[in-house]
Design an enzyme around this catalytic site. Sequence first.
Site, short mmCIF file in Angstrom:
data_model
loop_
_atom_site.label_atom_id
_atom_site.label_comp_id
_atom_site.label_asym_id
_atom_site.label_seq_id
_atom_site.Cartn_x
_atom_site.Cartn_y
_atom_site.Cartn_z
N ILE A 21 1.02 -1.20 0.16
CA ILE A 21 0.07 0.05 0.07
C ILE A 21 0.97 1.44 0.13
O ILE A 21 0.65 2.23 -0.73
CB ILE A 21 -1.15 0.08 1.35
CG1 ILE A 21 -1.72 -0.98 1.03
CG2 ILE A 21 -1.66 1.37 1.29
CD1 ILE A 21 -2.78 -1.44 2.36
N TYR B 57 -2.47 -6.26 17.29
CA TYR B 57 -2.71 -5.32 15.87
C TYR B 57 -3.90 -4.35 16.22
O TYR B 57 -3.98 -3.20 15.82
CB TYR B 57 -2.94 -6.27 14.64
CG TYR B 57 -3.26 -5.69 13.48
CD1 TYR B 57 -1.91 -5.03 12.97
CD2 TYR B 57 -4.43 -5.71 12.69
CE1 TYR B 57 -2.10 -4.23 11.75
CE2 TYR B 57 -4.25 -4.90 11.58
CZ TYR B 57 -3.31 -4.42 10.91
OH TYR B 57 -3.37 -3.64 9.79
P1 NAD Z 1 3.31 -4.62 3.86
O1 NAD Z 1 4.06 -5.62 4.87
O2 NAD Z 1 3.45 -5.18 2.43
O3 NAD Z 1 4.37 -3.13 3.85
C1 NAD Z 1 4.72 -2.61 5.04
C2 NAD Z 1 5.98 -1.96 4.70
O4 NAD Z 1 6.32 -1.16 6.16
C3 NAD Z 1 7.09 -2.88 4.39
O5 NAD Z 1 7.88 -2.43 3.10
C4 NAD Z 1 8.14 -2.92 5.72
O6 NAD Z 1 9.28 -2.68 5.35
C5 NAD Z 1 7.84 -1.47 6.23
N1 NAD Z 1 7.97 -1.36 7.62
C6 NAD Z 1 7.65 -2.23 8.60
N2 NAD Z 1 8.29 -1.87 9.85
C7 NAD Z 1 8.96 -0.74 9.58
C8 NAD Z 1 9.86 0.13 10.43
N3 NAD Z 1 10.19 -0.27 11.62
N4 NAD Z 1 10.36 1.19 9.74
C9 NAD Z 1 10.11 1.49 8.39
N5 NAD Z 1 9.52 0.71 7.75
C10 NAD Z 1 8.74 -0.52 8.20
O7 NAD Z 1 1.90 -4.05 4.40
P2 NAD Z 1 0.51 -3.47 3.63
O8 NAD Z 1 -0.54 -4.60 3.31
O9 NAD Z 1 1.06 -2.58 2.33
O10 NAD Z 1 0.27 -2.60 4.72
C11 NAD Z 1 0.36 -1.28 4.66
C12 NAD Z 1 -0.43 -0.50 5.91
O11 NAD Z 1 -1.77 -0.98 5.76
C13 NAD Z 1 0.01 -1.05 7.13
O12 NAD Z 1 -0.08 -0.08 8.31
C14 NAD Z 1 -1.21 -2.24 7.46
O13 NAD Z 1 -1.34 -2.47 9.03
C15 NAD Z 1 -2.25 -1.40 6.72
N6 NAD Z 1 -3.37 -2.12 6.42
C16 NAD Z 1 -3.36 -3.19 5.41
C17 NAD Z 1 -4.37 -3.97 5.13
C18 NAD Z 1 -4.27 -4.90 3.91
O14 NAD Z 1 -5.29 -5.43 3.69
N7 NAD Z 1 -3.23 -5.15 3.59
C19 NAD Z 1 -5.61 -3.96 5.68
C20 NAD Z 1 -5.74 -2.67 6.77
C21 NAD Z 1 -4.88 -1.95 7.12
#
Ligand code: NAD
Length: 446
Positions: free
Chosen positions: A218, A352
């Site tokens: 995202i 979470y």
């Molecule tokens: P993802 O795991 O694909 O990407 C998350 C990114 O954050 C990764 O590139 C990771 O390296 C980075 N990251 C993690 N810890 C870090 C740190 N300490 N410092 C810097 N960077 C860090 O996740 P995603 O699915 O793209 O989700 C992005 C956001 O959306 C998150 O906050 C997640 O909780 C939220 N979210 C996702 C969904 C879904 O369905 N995918 C639903 C609800 C909320």
Amino acid sequence: MADKYTELVSQGLGKNVAKRLGLPQPALLRRYRPGQPLIPGPVVIQGDSAAADKLGAELLSWDLDIRRHAVPGEKLGAIILVLDEVERPEDLGRTVLSAAASLRDLAPSGRVLTVSRPAAEAGSPAAAAARQGIDGLLRSLAKELRAGATGNGILLAEGVDITSPSALGAVRFFLSGRSAFVDGQFLKISDAGGALPQDADTPLAGKIAVVTGAARGIGAQIARTLHRDGATLVVVDLPAAGDHLAAVANEVKGTALQLDITRADAGQRIIDHAVQRHGRLDIVIHNAGITRDKLLANMDPARWDSVININIAAQLRINEALLASEHFNQSPRIVTVASTSGIAGNRGQTNYAASKGGVMGMVRATAPLLAGAGGTINAVAPGFIETEMTARIPLALRETARRLNSLKQGGQPADVAETIAFLASDSAGGISGEVLRVCGQNLVGA
Ligand code: NAD
């Protein structure tokens, strides 16, 4: 890009088979592309208050085809119900039932939009009942709509006019393909602030924006969308994701900052990088987040602490640095990514959900602290979004989870990114302390 099942049942043999077997038939959603018409068809405005006339006049100036009365059988792009002056539940029927007659004529991916006032600000029990009734009505109607059509509501706080920049910005967002996966939601416009962009296709022109967790998923899509909308990007992620981060930075012609956001000096490092490389900082998007799922009975301190630390404690620390900075005080914008897990709860996600509930609490409490500088902070709460995170869910559970919403499909990272881009824009200047769900109207939970 739709999931494979949605593509299969959208045309030809697959469509016929799905219909005959009574399988879910998710629609291909209309998504925003710069330069395309805002809405595919005439907009009918129902309601007899002065706001209905004013809104009609404004939308005419956007070159939309506006009707005060629908012509039966003509395909409609949107139906807007202006209900800002209802005083009693009995006042709802006239406008709602006139709109009902047009619902069958709504085009695929059409829109229903209500405009009303918050129940909590009503002057009498009867007015509160009428206003709160719109909440139930709209959420039910959104579940009745078909073919990718959605229903959402705009709440105008007392003293905010429908022609205020943020009210019109919200109308534009909800009518457009930017809100494709936002369904059954209300967005409150709390003050008359904000400004409409000179060019609706580049609302972030001239802004410097930071996106955390931008190496993939995202976050990478948020960076692409903000870049398309005119912003200059600083993309942030862990050093271990350095190669992917550099690729995203190149793609959006921005700069990369390798940084663990849990570091005590992360906020200052972000500000220093933005100011040294780009001269300013206008927008911060807190997207980095992790899941470490376990039933609470099996939860260990490492899983609990890492989720709390990355998903919420780091954001609080970074915001403290931003609020104290002289470089973040000209109508700054913070948008943070929460989750529907933090609202409705999710089995195996106590850590979470605590962190994402925390994000929403933080947003409400931080909004007044930013108001003096003309700043805003809001959260976007995604439901099931098609990413690497959700691709790891076991197949049967994943398939169920992505169909359990009014649009019968998972959202795309672009859907979250479009909503964030809107909340980061000048036209959302009168919206602060809000949580907007991008979940296709989840059918389970709150
Ligand atoms: P993802 O795991 O694909 O990407 C998350 C990114 O954050 C990764 O590139 C990771 O390296 C980075 N990251 C993690 N810890 C870090 C740190 N300490 N410092 C810097 N960077 C860090 O996740 P995603 O699915 O793209 O989700 C992005 C956001 O959306 C998150 O906050 C997640 O909780 C939220 N979210 C996702 C969904 C879904 O369905 N995918 C639903 C609800 C909320």
